[in-house]
Design a protein around this motif. Sequence first.
Motif, PDB file in Angstrom:
ATOM      1  N   VAL A  21      35.872  42.051  44.479  1.00  0.00           N
ATOM      2  CA  VAL A  21      37.430  41.471  44.237  1.00  0.00           C
ATOM      3  C   VAL A  21      38.033  41.561  42.877  1.00  0.00           C
ATOM      4  CG1 VAL A  21      38.866  39.220  44.555  1.00  0.00           C
ATOM      5  CG2 VAL A  21      37.092  40.003  46.064  1.00  0.00           C
ATOM      6  N   VAL A  22      38.967  42.502  42.695  1.00  0.00           N
ATOM      7  CA  VAL A  22      39.481  42.714  41.221  1.00  0.00           C
ATOM      8  C   VAL A  22      40.355  41.467  40.823  1.00  0.00           C
ATOM      9  CG1 VAL A  22      41.252  44.151  40.028  1.00  0.00           C
ATOM     10  CG2 VAL A  22      39.730  45.262  41.661  1.00  0.00           C
ATOM     11  N   LEU A  23      40.152  41.022  39.681  1.00  0.00           N
ATOM     12  CA  LEU A  23      40.807  39.734  39.202  1.00  0.00           C
ATOM     13  C   LEU A  23      41.982  40.054  38.539  1.00  0.00           C
ATOM     14  CD1 LEU A  23      37.604  37.499  38.504  1.00  0.00           C
ATOM     15  CD2 LEU A  23      38.936  37.479  40.565  1.00  0.00           C
ATOM     16  N   ALA A  24      42.951  39.508  38.534  1.00  0.00           N
ATOM     17  CA  ALA A  24      44.147  39.678  37.637  1.00  0.00           C
ATOM     18  C   ALA A  24      44.460  38.384  36.866  1.00  0.00           C
ATOM     19  CB  ALA A  24      45.445  39.725  38.624  1.00  0.00           C
ATOM     20  N   GLY A  25      45.066  38.564  35.613  1.00  0.00           N
ATOM     21  CA  GLY A  25      45.183  37.570  34.635  1.00  0.00           C
ATOM     22  C   GLY A  25      46.702  37.386  34.984  1.00  0.00           C
ATOM     23  N   GLN A  26      47.062  35.858  34.898  1.00  0.00           N
ATOM     24  CA  GLN A  26      48.349  35.515  35.305  1.00  0.00           C
ATOM     25  C   GLN A  26      48.927  35.049  33.897  1.00  0.00           C
ATOM     26  OE1 GLN A  26      49.224  35.179  38.814  1.00  0.00           O
ATOM     27  NE2 GLN A  26      47.288  36.658  38.435  1.00  0.00           N
ATOM     28  N   LEU A  27      50.129  36.112  33.746  1.00  0.00           N
ATOM     29  CA  LEU A  27      50.843  36.071  32.482  1.00  0.00           C
ATOM     30  C   LEU A  27      52.335  35.119  32.630  1.00  0.00           C
ATOM     31  CD1 LEU A  27      50.256  39.625  31.452  1.00  0.00           C
ATOM     32  CD2 LEU A  27      48.904  37.680  31.191  1.00  0.00           C
ATOM     33  N   PRO A  59      38.064  28.461  44.875  1.00  0.00           N
ATOM     34  CA  PRO A  59      37.287  29.492  44.844  1.00  0.00           C
ATOM     35  C   PRO A  59      37.894  30.850  44.498  1.00  0.00           C
ATOM     36  CG  PRO A  59      37.364  28.150  47.109  1.00  0.00           C
ATOM     37  CD  PRO A  59      38.431  27.552  45.995  1.00  0.00           C
ATOM     38  N   LEU A  60      37.146  31.584  43.774  1.00  0.00           N
ATOM     39  CA  LEU A  60      37.754  33.223  42.970  1.00  0.00           C
ATOM     40  C   LEU A  60      38.656  32.739  41.919  1.00  0.00           C
ATOM     41  CD1 LEU A  60      37.910  35.245  46.464  1.00  0.00           C
ATOM     42  CD2 LEU A  60      35.940  35.050  44.588  1.00  0.00           C
ATOM     43  N   VAL A  61      38.781  31.572  41.430  1.00  0.00           N
ATOM     44  CA  VAL A  61      39.806  31.317  40.400  1.00  0.00           C
ATOM     45  C   VAL A  61      38.852  30.948  39.150  1.00  0.00           C
ATOM     46  CG1 VAL A  61      41.322  29.862  39.329  1.00  0.00           C
ATOM     47  CG2 VAL A  61      41.458  30.676  41.690  1.00  0.00           C
ATOM     48  N   PHE A  62      39.083  31.890  37.893  1.00  0.00           N
ATOM     49  CA  PHE A  62      38.336  31.719  36.865  1.00  0.00           C
ATOM     50  C   PHE A  62      39.416  31.326  35.616  1.00  0.00           C
ATOM     51  CE2 PHE A  62      36.004  34.184  39.862  1.00  0.00           C
ATOM     52  CZ  PHE A  62      34.749  33.759  39.665  1.00  0.00           C
ATOM     53  N   PRO A  77      42.516  36.396  42.329  1.00  0.00           N
ATOM     54  CA  PRO A  77      42.562  37.626  42.861  1.00  0.00           C
ATOM     55  C   PRO A  77      43.573  38.434  42.870  1.00  0.00           C
ATOM     56  CG  PRO A  77      41.125  36.052  44.209  1.00  0.00           C
ATOM     57  CD  PRO A  77      41.820  35.325  43.085  1.00  0.00           C
ATOM     58  N   PHE A  78      43.451  39.706  42.565  1.00  0.00           N
ATOM     59  CA  PHE A  78      44.759  40.449  42.422  1.00  0.00           C
ATOM     60  C   PHE A  78      45.445  40.424  43.775  1.00  0.00           C
ATOM     61  CE2 PHE A  78      46.591  45.013  42.964  1.00  0.00           C
ATOM     62  CZ  PHE A  78      47.599  44.793  42.031  1.00  0.00           C
ATOM     63  N   TYR A  79      45.016  40.596  44.847  1.00  0.00           N
ATOM     64  CA  TYR A  79      45.661  40.544  45.929  1.00  0.00           C
ATOM     65  C   TYR A  79      46.452  39.188  46.348  1.00  0.00           C
ATOM     66  CZ  TYR A  79      41.692  37.727  48.147  1.00  0.00           C
ATOM     67  OH  TYR A  79      40.826  36.498  48.526  1.00  0.00           O
ATOM     68  N   LYS A  80      46.153  38.152  45.574  1.00  0.00           N
ATOM     69  CA  LYS A  80      46.861  36.846  45.672  1.00  0.00           C
ATOM     70  C   LYS A  80      48.059  36.599  44.681  1.00  0.00           C
ATOM     71  CE  LYS A  80      43.468  33.940  47.821  1.00  0.00           C
ATOM     72  NZ  LYS A  80      42.710  32.542  47.905  1.00  0.00           N
TER      73      LYS A  80
END
Length: 257
Positions: A21-27, A59-62, A77-80
């Motif tokens: 799962v690719v993770l995306a930083g929320q800006l 889950p899946l949040v960092f 997750p990027f998909y979210k």
Amino acid sequence: SLYAEGMPDNKKRVALLYGPVVLAGQLGEKMPDPVYGTPVLLTDNYSVTDWAKPVADKPLVFQLENVGKPMDVQLIPFYKTNSQYYNVYWDYFNNAEWLNRQAAYEAQRKHEHEIEERTIDIMRLGEMQPERDHHLTASENSYVDGALGKMGREARKNGFFAFDMKVQPETMNILLCEYLGDDKNRTFDILIDGQKIAEENLKGSETGKFFEKEYPIPNDLIRGKTIVIVRIQANDHSTAGRVFGCRILKSDKNNLN
């Protein structure tokens, strides 16, 4: 497990993943500053689990901790990811490298301030109201196109776009145009009131970066005028632009006698 995966050509530019799962930083919902607003990773510690910590009951949040510059952000997750600006590629910097980035940022902001001080008129191409205000005309094969959150305009084979710009005939005037480094192999003419002042040949520059070029306007083309027509004209075999904005500037040299 949580880990970083480097780019094939740059091991210090990484994506952060949890398993597949690719993770995306929320800006946030507001577009970040293109130079300074996207965080980098300021650390010599490449162990991701030391500074990206799981968020309880999510889950899946960092959460990045004391590593993101200019700020730590949450990873999901990027998909979210939706309705927010985000980042999926991260650059590692040590302290010395980060100081160099800050210096470049400050130099860019100083340059932008100086340009604003010299501006006589500005045309934001690709935006409806500015194009109306500047009486834009264009051929059928001229199109609006955007990149990196900024709108621009181009014209295909033999096409054109033209618009009014204010000038100040008592001083030396310069036309400044903004381009994108990704665009290349594009040759076109730039005209003021029907007179060619430059032939531009975009050969490409740093990808993902805008750059500016200045074109001095001959004094006899603006003598006694307050408005001129700027025309971007494609040739037989190429595309004109993309142009992401134009300004008429006062020269930083002395006024005319």
